[in-house]
Enzyme design. Structure first.
Site, PDB file in Angstrom:
ATOM      1  N   ASP A   1       9.357  23.085  62.537  1.00 24.89           N
ATOM      2  CA  ASP A   1       8.449  22.399  61.630  1.00 24.89           C
ATOM      3  C   ASP A   1       7.657  21.360  62.433  1.00 24.89           C
ATOM      4  OD1 ASP A   1       8.891  21.508  58.127  1.00 24.89           O
ATOM      5  OD2 ASP A   1       7.125  21.448  59.402  1.00 24.89           O
TER       6      ASP A   1
ATOM      7  N   GLU B   1       5.616  16.441  49.979  1.00 25.40           N
ATOM      8  CA  GLU B   1       6.780  16.140  50.814  1.00 25.40           C
ATOM      9  C   GLU B   1       7.438  14.826  50.409  1.00 25.40           C
ATOM     10  OE1 GLU B   1       4.592  18.208  54.627  1.00 25.40           O
ATOM     11  OE2 GLU B   1       6.563  17.343  54.937  1.00 25.40           O
TER      12      GLU B   1
END
Ligand code: GLC
Length: 601
Positions: free
Chosen positions: A300, A492
């Site tokens: 990521d 997020e």
């Protein structure tokens, strides 16, 4: 007799020779039908270490110090992080940008094309004018795998139209705590819904064969247990034994591997205190060896920096654990120098490098990038098309969950006066949510589409008066009120919450409408269930619309009865915050509305 024997020997000899000739001179695979593995092996055998390390390097386009660094460092992949758009944010602008990068990559010594990744997680959502689909929590509530596949196929076309060939989707997190800011990116709280929807979306993006014309590479994420962190803390720690991890969080990956998923993104989060990016057991032994995942693992965004030690140690830990491509995503020169140094010192073996590069090149070949690296402009014209919008509108309809209805829905289209109120009634940005045009998303008229209010106006009869009052004042004398409230965009960790109550502004709007004492329909536009116990007495009907995207008419299609509500909850709906985490199967289970709940007409 002698002549006969000689003749027979000649015949037999000829037959043997011709068979062996077939065998020796025309092998089952002649040069241009080498197996994929043979082609990949042959290419890797020609590559320098610098070219191999370059293939393992993914850089955000905005971080390129010089566009020629694509060839100077043999970069294998670029991405657009949320909002990382070309100056001309149009389908053609994107396609031109991606082609400009690709044209440099294919001029390198071995002409290896780039693979370009983007978070097309609910449509090609960075692109202005693209169709924005309901976020996954809404798609999950459709329980319609065929529709999810169709939505992914449509998204694939809108991604290809911009010159991109890889989406970091589907997110198959099993969100076990709705305080998590990424709850809306997950299909729901159980492995059941993950398995159904993730397999469908991978097939939608990739087709049955990556070489198919409309295929793009899918990416199941974030491996593994990203939705199980304590308190729903983003990038937090999932504390559970292996049996629980396998039972709750792994089934979606098994389904996507069965569907042929070509890439998997590793989670920022930790398992029992250890960062996933460094756990060889889960990344290699379980995923690649036990489950036979043959694609490649991508890290990521900047996740390696969260590992212990200096950068060389972080890189060695992640690559040795099984990460094949590193989403650096900015300081690529230091990354490349560090990985080269790790190979020189033996901290990372050449075998591991070769394995990673072969996995990446195999996918690029399967995708056909060597044969057609540039944008297929036939898809560019399809971005945002009305046909695509109709598919998204169907998704909106099927995603809606009717939680309450005191016989006020469906509303008649020919009511004389309809009152519309609320912060989310006429805001395309709010109804799209995060990951739209920008990383976090934003309120306002951010892209083409139809708001819920516009959908209502388009649906009612010409004689019907529709009045919009954001704060809900002035509802007296109307036949019915539609109050659209909920959340504003986030993405997020910025969406992590400890309190999911209705905002004071939204509550006051409802109070203002209640004074009019007219049938009141509440529509919740949010990325998750919210605490609504205090508004139940102020609403005659409640519809969960989640984050429907650009096609707001899908909501009015159901409000006015052209279609019945069919959505069923994929999250247990709590009465209050003290019940969280609350999941189907809990020993103590007393939700306001249970998993799979949903009314219809
Ligand atoms: C983000 C997200 C991931 C996304 C990636 C690239 O931080 O965690 O879901 O695909 O970075 O934008």
């Amino acid at each position: 007799m002698k002549r006969l024997i000689i003749f027979l020997i000649v015949i037999v000899g000829f037959v043997i020779l011709s068979c062996s000739k077939t065998k020796n001179d025309n092998p089952t695979q002649d040069d241009n039908t080498q197996t994929l593995d043979q082609k990949v092996d042959a290419l890797v055998a020609q590559m320098t270490l610098e070219e191999k390390v370059g293939q393992m390097t993914q850089v955000d386009r905005s971080a390129l110090q010089n566009i020629d660094d694509i060839k100077n460092y043999f970069l294998g992949s670029l991405l657009s992080g949320g909002g990382s758009a070309p100056s001309e944010n149009s389908p053609a602008g994107w396609a031109d940008m991606c082609d400009s990068y690709q044209n440099i990559a294919i001029k390198t010594r071995l002409k290896i094309p780039l693979i370009y990744g983007i978070d097309a997680v609910h449509g090609n959502n960075n692109v202005k004018g693209a169709v924005i689909f309901p976020h996954n929590i809404g798609m999950g509530c459709t329980w319609d795998a065929a529709l999810a596949q169709k939505a992914a196929e449509t998204t694939a076309e809108e991604v290809l139209g911009t010159g991109i060939n890889w989406t970091f989707s589907p997110c198959i997190a099993v969100s076990r705590d709705i305080r998590w800011g990424r709850t809306y990116e997950s299909f729901g709280e159980t492995p059941e819904i993950q398995q159904i929807m993730s397999q469908a979306e991978v097939l939608g993006y990739q087709g049955t064969d990556l070489s198919n014309a409309g295929s793009i590479l899918a990416c199941a994420k974030h491996y593994v247990g990203d939705g199980g962190t304590t308190g729903g803390k983003d990038q937090g720690n999932t504390i559970c034994d292996e049996a629980t991890l396998r039972a709750i969080h792994l089934p979606g990956y098994i389904s996507t591997i069965k569907a042929g998923v070509g890439s998997i993104m590793v989670s920022y989060s930790s398992w029992n205190g250890v960062k996933l990016s460094s756990i060889k057991y889960l990344l290699t032994d379980v995923l690649k060896t036990e489950l036979g995942f043959s694609g490649f693992l991508v890290s990521d965004w900047g996740a390696l920096y969260q590992l212990p030690g200096d950068f060389k140690a972080q890189i060695a830990s992640a690559v040795n654990a099984g990460i094949d491509m590193v989403m650096v995503p900015t300081d690529y020169k230091t990354f490349i120098a560090s990985l080269l140094a790790d190979v020189q010192t033996g901290a990372v073996s050449m075998d591991r490098i070769n394995d990673a590069v072969k996995r990446i090149l195999k996918i690029k070949m399967k995708l056909g990038l060597f044969d057609h690296p540039l944008a297929n402009r036939t898809y560019t014209a399809k971005v945002g098309s009305s046909a695509h919008r109709e598919i998204a509108r169907e998704c909106v309809r099927e995603s809606l969950v009717l939680l309450k209805n005191n016989k006020v829905l469906p509303l008649a289209k020919n009511l004389s006066k309809i009152f519309v109120a609320g912060s989310n009634a006429d805001d395309i940005g709010n109804q799209c949510g995060g990951w739209t045009i920008s990383w976090q998303g934003s309120s306002g008229n951010i892209t083409a589409g139809t708001t819920i209010l516009q959908g209502i106006k388009n649906a009612v009869s010409s004689s019907t008066q529709v009045t919009y009052s954001k704060d809900g004042t002035g509802a007296g004398g109307y036949d019915a009120a539609i109050v659209v409230i909920g959340e504003t965009p986030y993405a997020e960790g910025n969406g992590d919450r400890t309190d999911l109550s209705i905002s004071a502004q939204d509550y006051q709007t409802l109070v203002n409408v209640k004074y009019a004492n007219i049938p009141t329909v509440v529509i919740l536009v949010s990325g998750r269930p919210m605490i609504i116990s205090n508004i139940l007495d102020k609403s005659d009907a409640i519809l969960a619309a989640w984050l429907p995207g650009t096609e707001g008419e899908g909501v009015s299609d159901v409000i006015f009865g052209d279609y019945k509500p069919v959505g069923k909850l994929t999250h247990s709906w709590p009465k209050d915050m003290s019940q969280l985490p609350l999941n189907y199967g809990d020993q103590i289970y007393d939700p306001l509305f249970p998993y799979k709940y949903g009314l219809t007409y």
